[in-house]
Write an enzyme that holds these catalytic residues in place. Structure first.
Site, short mmCIF file in Angstrom:
data_model
loop_
_atom_site.label_atom_id
_atom_site.label_comp_id
_atom_site.label_asym_id
_atom_site.label_seq_id
_atom_site.Cartn_x
_atom_site.Cartn_y
_atom_site.Cartn_z
N ASN A 117 -10.28 -2.97 2.24
CA ASN A 117 -10.00 -2.91 0.81
C ASN A 117 -11.26 -2.56 0.05
O ASN A 117 -12.34 -2.43 0.63
CB ASN A 117 -9.46 -4.25 0.31
CG ASN A 117 -8.01 -4.49 0.71
OD1 ASN A 117 -7.21 -3.56 0.82
ND2 ASN A 117 -7.66 -5.75 0.94
N TYR A 139 0.38 -4.76 11.63
CA TYR A 139 0.22 -3.38 11.17
C TYR A 139 0.88 -2.39 12.13
O TYR A 139 1.63 -1.51 11.72
CB TYR A 139 -1.26 -3.04 10.98
CG TYR A 139 -1.77 -3.42 9.61
CD1 TYR A 139 -1.65 -4.73 9.15
CD2 TYR A 139 -2.34 -2.48 8.78
CE1 TYR A 139 -2.10 -5.09 7.90
CE2 TYR A 139 -2.80 -2.84 7.52
CZ TYR A 139 -2.68 -4.14 7.08
OH TYR A 139 -3.12 -4.49 5.84
N HIS A 150 0.83 -1.22 0.00
CA HIS A 150 0.00 0.00 0.00
C HIS A 150 0.86 1.26 0.00
O HIS A 150 0.53 2.27 0.64
CB HIS A 150 -0.95 0.01 1.20
CG HIS A 150 -1.94 -1.11 1.20
ND1 HIS A 150 -3.13 -1.06 0.50
CD2 HIS A 150 -1.92 -2.32 1.80
CE1 HIS A 150 -3.80 -2.19 0.67
NE2 HIS A 150 -3.08 -2.98 1.45
#
EC number: 1.11.1.6
Length: 500
Positions: free
Chosen positions: A128, A338, A55
């Site tokens: 997403n 993350y 990303h």
């Protein structure tokens, strides 16, 4: 004419000249005492930070979420506790595989992330533009991402690696079908949906838990590019998404989405023919209809892209009371990975940066020191730097604690599925496509698989054969006719991909 502000050093002292290097005489060497020359060059060397591993290329806006429907029967989350309530939101949309300089309109899945600055802290919806993903277990995520990045020898993207991996993981076929369909290249983020994709949980004030899916449905409708249209556009600009978003905001055409949830009572999870915690599966809308929650409007271009978008750090670990996790194995892995990625990329105190700091909740914690601790974190109580303490330091307390997660000792039964289960939903999706949509699907495959070896192609045909014989035959025929001239068919959008 108004007087211009005085240029200063980073320490605040006035700068005498910002045009030339100080030297020993007119033609002499530069002087080490020209500290501003050294400062400017040294700072420039450090202006870039590591790009996101995935990303990396992204675009974002600031906006507002407004509650339009009461869902207090499902959750005690304060962000949803009053019709008409407004919450500030920071968005970031992105491609998955490309580097930060990649073109905006490449065929790829798009990230769709939102940070809600709620009164109970920040809630991050990190999803997403598709309701499913390629894999269902975080253990395979590093392997998958390596196939999307560059080959270690050639430093080129490798379709061979992509399809080799996908052929060995048949659960991928649902997501790959969406990726190769018309929706593989959205016109820009305004024309795509956003999904939490994972199964999350909610609980209400009575302590009842529900499994939920988040759906942000675009109010602009769906528009997409064909491969040919995308290639032509990339020849003119690689920044079309950023341009479109800025133009829309400047023209007052603020993009909007409607938030819906699907809700499954906790005890019904074991009654489905599929695993409701499997990220490669959707929940059919006929069984779990969409429930409207509110409206998202993105109306402001951030004043500084780097500060608010590049520094934005989204993580599914950022939840608030009333919203939680599920046995989804991919979600469980993301909860760790993350936040850890942000600590690597931005530093120990990444959540204190302006993009990530809570706006409507007071922060109290015992994290100390580390690189770039640019804020005071003793919260006016320097003696309370450990816990428990006698100095009235912060203590754990939640108004509506999460109810215990029911674990019956046989949780793995969700992952012991019929061998055909991975092909059922992709089959239903394929059968929804019109003949024109199917032909474009075949052609998109041919464009993507062209460089692949015959052995990898055959392995992928075998996967498609299990979805539907016509699917495999169509892709095979398109590959064989790769060099022929295929007439383009106008793009339409009549397939509800999330409800198959």
């Amino acid at each position: 004419m108004s007087k211009k502000p005085t240029l200063t050093t980073s320490a605040g002292a006035p700068v005498e000249s910002n045009q030339t290097t100080r030297t020993a005489g007119a033609r002499g060497p530069a002087l080490l005492t020209d500290y501003q020359l050294i400062e400017k060059l040294a700072h420039q060397n450090r202006e870039r930070i590591p790009e996101r591993t995935v990303h990396a290329k992204g675009w974002g806006l600031q906006g507002t979420f407004t509650v339009t429907h009461d869902i207090s029967k499902y959750t005690c989350a304060k962000v949803f506790n009053e019709i008409g309530k407004k919450t500030e939101v920071l968005s970031r949309w992105s491609t998955v595989a490309g580097e930060s300089g990649a073109a905006d309109t490449e065929r790829d899945v798009r990230g769709f992330s939102l940070k809600f600055y709620t009164e109970d802290g920040n809630w991050d919806m990190v999803g997403n533009n598709t309701p499913v993903f390629f894999i269902r277990d975080g253990y395979k995520f590093p392997d998958f991402i390596r196939t999307q990045k560059r080959h270690p020898k050639t430093n080129l993207r490798s379709p061979e690696a992509m399809f080799d991996f996908w052929a060995a993981q048949p659960e991928c076929v649902h997501q790959v079908t969406i990726l190769m369909s018309d929706r593989g290249i959205p016109k820009n983020p305004m024309y795509m949906n956003g999904y939490g994709s994972h199964t999350f949980s909610m609980w209400n004030a009575e302590g009842e838990r529900f499994w939920v899916k988040f759906h942000f449905k675009t109010q602009q409708g769906h528009e997409h590019y064909t491969n040919e249209e995308s290639e032509k556009l990339i020849g003119k600009t690689r920044e079309s998404y950023q341009e479109d978003l800025i133009n829309a905001v400047e023209e007052g055409k603020y993009p909007k989405w409607t938030l819906y949830i699907q809700v499954m009572p906790e005890e019904e999870a074991g009654n489905q023919a599929y695993n409701p915690f499997d990220l490669t599966k959707v929940w059919p809308h006929k069984d779990f209809p969409l429930i409207e929650v509110g409206e998202l409007e993105m109306h402001t271009v951030p004043e500084n892209y780097f500060q608010m978008i590049e520094n934005a750090a989204y993580s599914p670990s950022n939840v608030v009371p009333g919203i939680g996790f599920s046995p989804d194995k991919m979600l469980q892995a993301r909860v760790f990975s993350y936040a850890d990625a942000h600590r690597y990329r931005l530093g120990t105190h990444y959540e204190a940066l302006p993009a990530n700091a809570p706006k409507n909740a007071k922060v109290n914690h015992y994290h100390k020191d580390g690189a770039m601790r640019f804020f005071t974190n003793d919260f006016d109580n320097p003696d309370a730097y450990y816990e428990p303490n006698q100095h009235n330091g912060p203590v754990a307390q939640v108004e509506n604690p999460e109810p215990p997660l029911r674990i019956d000792g046989d949780a793995d039964r969700y992952y012991q599925e019929d061998a055909d289960i991975d092909y059922v939903q992709p089959r239903a999706l394929y059968e929804m496509f019109s003949d024109e949509q199917k032909q474009r699907l075949y052609n998109n495959y041919a464009a993507a698989m062209g460089p692949c070896s015959d052995s990898v192609k055959e392995r992928w045909y075998a996967v498609l054969e299990k979805v539907h014989p016509d699917y495999a035959a169509g892709v095979r025929k398109a590959n064989e006719a790769l060099d022929s001239d295929v007439n383009a068919v106008p793009v339409t959008d009549d397939t509800p991909l999330e409800d198959n």
